[in-house]
Design a protein around this motif. Structure first.
Motif, PDB file in Angstrom:
ATOM      1  N   ASP A 169       0.826  -1.217   0.000  1.00  0.00           N
ATOM      2  CA  ASP A 169       0.000   0.000   0.000  1.00  0.00           C
ATOM      3  C   ASP A 169       0.856   1.260   0.000  1.00  0.00           C
ATOM      4  N   VAL A 170       1.880   1.274   0.849  1.00  0.00           N
ATOM      5  CA  VAL A 170       2.745   2.449   0.921  1.00  0.00           C
ATOM      6  C   VAL A 170       3.487   2.650  -0.400  1.00  0.00           C
ATOM      7  N   SER A 171       3.916   1.552  -0.992  1.00  0.00           N
ATOM      8  CA  SER A 171       4.596   1.662  -2.295  1.00  0.00           C
ATOM      9  C   SER A 171       3.649   2.177  -3.359  1.00  0.00           C
TER      10      SER A 171
ATOM     11  N   PRO B 204       4.231   8.285  -8.338  1.00  0.00           N
ATOM     12  CA  PRO B 204       3.889   9.669  -8.704  1.00  0.00           C
ATOM     13  C   PRO B 204       2.501   9.778  -9.310  1.00  0.00           C
ATOM     14  N   GLY B 205       1.728  10.732  -8.832  1.00  0.00           N
ATOM     15  CA  GLY B 205       0.397  10.976  -9.350  1.00  0.00           C
ATOM     16  C   GLY B 205      -0.709  10.272  -8.599  1.00  0.00           C
ATOM     17  N   ILE B 206      -0.365   9.308  -7.745  1.00  0.00           N
ATOM     18  CA  ILE B 206      -1.405   8.584  -6.999  1.00  0.00           C
ATOM     19  C   ILE B 206      -1.873   9.407  -5.807  1.00  0.00           C
ATOM     20  N   ASP B 207      -0.929   9.816  -4.955  1.00  0.00           N
ATOM     21  CA  ASP B 207      -1.277  10.599  -3.765  1.00  0.00           C
ATOM     22  C   ASP B 207      -0.603  11.966  -3.880  1.00  0.00           C
ATOM     23  N   ASP B 208      -1.238  12.816  -4.625  1.00  0.00           N
ATOM     24  CA  ASP B 208      -0.686  14.141  -4.883  1.00  0.00           C
ATOM     25  C   ASP B 208      -1.103  15.094  -3.759  1.00  0.00           C
ATOM     26  N   ALA B 209      -0.130  15.547  -2.987  1.00  0.00           N
ATOM     27  CA  ALA B 209      -0.423  16.425  -1.846  1.00  0.00           C
ATOM     28  C   ALA B 209      -0.945  17.787  -2.269  1.00  0.00           C
TER      29      ALA B 209
ATOM     30  N   THR C 241      -4.795   0.318   3.473  1.00  0.00           N
ATOM     31  CA  THR C 241      -3.725   0.504   4.456  1.00  0.00           C
ATOM     32  C   THR C 241      -4.257   0.385   5.883  1.00  0.00           C
ATOM     33  N   LEU C 242      -5.411   0.989   6.157  1.00  0.00           N
ATOM     34  CA  LEU C 242      -5.999   0.923   7.487  1.00  0.00           C
ATOM     35  C   LEU C 242      -6.380  -0.509   7.860  1.00  0.00           C
ATOM     36  N   CYS C 243      -6.947  -1.245   6.912  1.00  0.00           N
ATOM     37  CA  CYS C 243      -7.332  -2.637   7.185  1.00  0.00           C
ATOM     38  C   CYS C 243      -6.106  -3.501   7.459  1.00  0.00           C
ATOM     39  N   ALA C 244      -5.052  -3.324   6.667  1.00  0.00           N
ATOM     40  CA  ALA C 244      -3.823  -4.094   6.882  1.00  0.00           C
ATOM     41  C   ALA C 244      -3.195  -3.754   8.230  1.00  0.00           C
TER      42      ALA C 244
ATOM     43  N   GLY D 234      -8.296  -5.657   3.271  1.00  0.00           N
ATOM     44  CA  GLY D 234      -7.170  -4.864   2.789  1.00  0.00           C
ATOM     45  C   GLY D 234      -6.761  -5.248   1.381  1.00  0.00           C
ATOM     46  N   MET D 235      -6.768  -6.562   1.113  1.00  0.00           N
ATOM     47  CA  MET D 235      -6.437  -7.024  -0.233  1.00  0.00           C
ATOM     48  C   MET D 235      -7.510  -6.630  -1.238  1.00  0.00           C
ATOM     49  N   ILE D 236      -8.761  -6.708  -0.820  1.00  0.00           N
ATOM     50  CA  ILE D 236      -9.859  -6.338  -1.725  1.00  0.00           C
ATOM     51  C   ILE D 236      -9.779  -4.860  -2.093  1.00  0.00           C
ATOM     52  N   PHE D 237      -9.569  -4.005  -1.081  1.00  0.00           N
ATOM     53  CA  PHE D 237      -9.451  -2.568  -1.377  1.00  0.00           C
ATOM     54  C   PHE D 237      -8.247  -2.280  -2.269  1.00  0.00           C
ATOM     55  N   PHE D 238      -7.171  -2.994  -2.042  1.00  0.00           N
ATOM     56  CA  PHE D 238      -5.997  -2.810  -2.900  1.00  0.00           C
ATOM     57  C   PHE D 238      -6.321  -3.213  -4.333  1.00  0.00           C
TER      58      PHE D 238
END
Length: 480
Positions: A326-328, A333-338, A354-357, A413-417
């Motif tokens: 999830d962190v990777s 770039p472009g996925i979590d644009d602050a 990430t929260l579920c994992a 967590g896997m399903i959301f991923f």
């Protein structure tokens, strides 16, 4: 400083000149006193405060009460007396010929029955009295019957508390060896053995009993204490399992009452069972096989906890891998644009993954740590823990729910991923050729992933196809 006189001396305490009382030392180190003339045991210090005369007076009253009620006290009958903090005295008699505890009047005690329900037959009660005869904890830990009240009886175990100055009978050793040998054979041939020990422990106990044989028909407090401890455990198991009674428990997962094992699953658990991928139901079934009639068999419980511990340890590894993925993913770039005030659907779904994992990892660590908790270290503490949990709103279902959380959260967590990855593939990919190539593979992976789930719930594609064909044939026949 205590001075030590030179030379060899008599180390008998100066206050021990009363020849009617012998000071004895238990193999564990505890001190107690024995009066051979009265066949009387006590843990009270008879050398102080003139308590010896008080104990002898209580002994006289107890024996008079026995005579009044027509109970013959033979030479093999002994008496144990203790003084409580409130000044009252408690007592019990023990008959070595019958190998039971007894009192000169009617008594009742829930503690003496070990909390076992449905005890009515005298032959069944005898097992409880024999179990108390063999093994004892500290005298002050239990309530003895007082001379001015017959409302309650003690939970007493005599031979381990007072093992000195008694002979180890050969029939007892042979009986213990036979029980160990049968429990060993039962553990090998049956998956639902009622043995209170596992195979490794039974082998060690058997070799220990073989060493004790050298003390047969001799006075050896260590050997008497060893045999008494194991006799108590085996006889107590016979009592709990209604040995020799109608409807005796023959398998460890057999219930003798209309217990929690027979209850239907609650509506709430059925709803959560769907959300948590059938994990609560499976854990509840496993739990009901080891928690039967509010009792546990130690080897089965240990095996059950080992399986759970192994499962939770593996979930910690999987959850860590899922967190790394999830962190990777978010680092792409472009996925979590602050700089973007509104998060994309892909980012939100990966946050949920990430929260579920993380939840799965934390709960797995907590549950794995509780395996070594003192609440689950012995059958008695396990039963206490499970009894407390059973009093909650969901009963034992709450324990099953807790045990199912690491697996269920990891799957979510896997399903959301997978959802986040799918959104990224089908929403952000403008290449038609790539979509045409990815769509069939995505469909195949989804079908293969859901296949084990459907098969586990007895839903098979072949069965559905066969049913569809039969339906179509019936439609054709009707038309004709």
């Amino acid at each position: 400083m205590v001075p030590v006189d030179p030379g060899l001396h008599d180390f008998t305490d100066p206050s021990s000149h009363d020849n009617n009382w012998l000071r004895l030392t238990h193999p564990e180190g505890a001190r107690y006193f024995f009066n051979p003339l009265e066949r009387l045991f006590t843990e009270e210090n008879v050398w102080e405060n003139d308590i010896a005369s008080e104990i002898l007076n209580v002994a006289v009253e107890a024996k008079q009460l026995a005579a009044v009620n027509g109970i013959a006290l033979t030479e093999t009958v002994e008496l144990a007396i203790e003084k409580f903090e409130d000044g009252k005295f408690g007592y019990y008699f023990v008959d070595h010929d019958a190998q039971i505890l007894l009192w000169p009047e009617s008594v009742t005690s829930w503690a003496l029955m070990g909390g076992v329900r449905g005890v009515t037959e005298k032959g069944h009660i005898r097992y409880a009295l024999e179990a108390q005869y063999w093994c004892v904890h500290q005298l002050s830990s239990f309530e003895l019957m007082t001379l001015d009240s017959s409302a309650s009886a003690p939970s007493r175990k005599h031979c381990t508390l007072f093992p000195n100055m008694r002979v180890l009978p050969r029939p007892i050793v042979e009986r213990l060896r036979d029980m160990i040998a049968y429990a060993h054979a039962e553990s090998i041939t049956s998956e639902t053995s009622l043995s209170p020990f596992d195979l490794g422990e039974l082998s060690n106990i058997l070799s220990l009993v073989d060493q004790v044989k050298e003390s047969i028909d001799k006075e050896n407090e260590h050997s008497v204490c060893i045999v008494a401890r194991f006799m108590n455990i085996f006889v107590q198991a016979q009592f709990v399992n209604f040995c020799g009674q109608r409807g005796a428990r023959l398998d460890a997962d057999q219930s003798l009452y209309n217990s929690d094992n027979e209850k239907d699953i609650s509506i709430l658990l059925r709803i959560l069972n769907v959300v948590l991928f059938n994990s609560p139901k499976l854990h509840l079934e496993s739990l009901r096989k080891v928690w039967v009639d509010e009792t546990v068999v130690k080897p089965r419980w240990n095996k059950f906890m080992d399986q759970l511990n192994s499962e939770w340890n593996s979930f910690t590894v999987f959850s860590t891998v899922m967190l790394a993925a999830d962190v990777s993913f978010l680092a792409v770039p472009g996925i979590d644009d602050a700089t973007t005030p509104v998060k994309s659907a892909t980012t939100i779904v990966i946050y949920m993954s990430t929260l579920c994992a993380l939840g799965s990892l934390v709960i797995s660590l907590i549950l794995a740590g509780q395996v070594n908790n003192n609440r689950r270290s012995s059958p008695g503490k396990v039963a206490k823990f499970m009894t407390v949990m059973s009093q909650s709103m969901l009963g034992t279902e709450s324990v099953a729910l807790m045990h199912s959380l690491p697996f269920a959260l990891l799957i979510w967590g896997m399903i959301f991923f997978a959802i986040g990855l799918s959104i990224l593939i089908f929403s952000d990919t403008a290449d038609i050729a790539a979509l045409i190539g990815l769509a069939p593979i995505w469909t195949i992976v989804v079908l293969l992933t859901t296949w084990p789930i459907l098969a586990a719930n007895n839903l098979h594609i072949s069965a559905g196809a066969k049913s569809w064909k039969e339906t179509m044939k019936r439609i054709v026949i009707i038309r004709r």
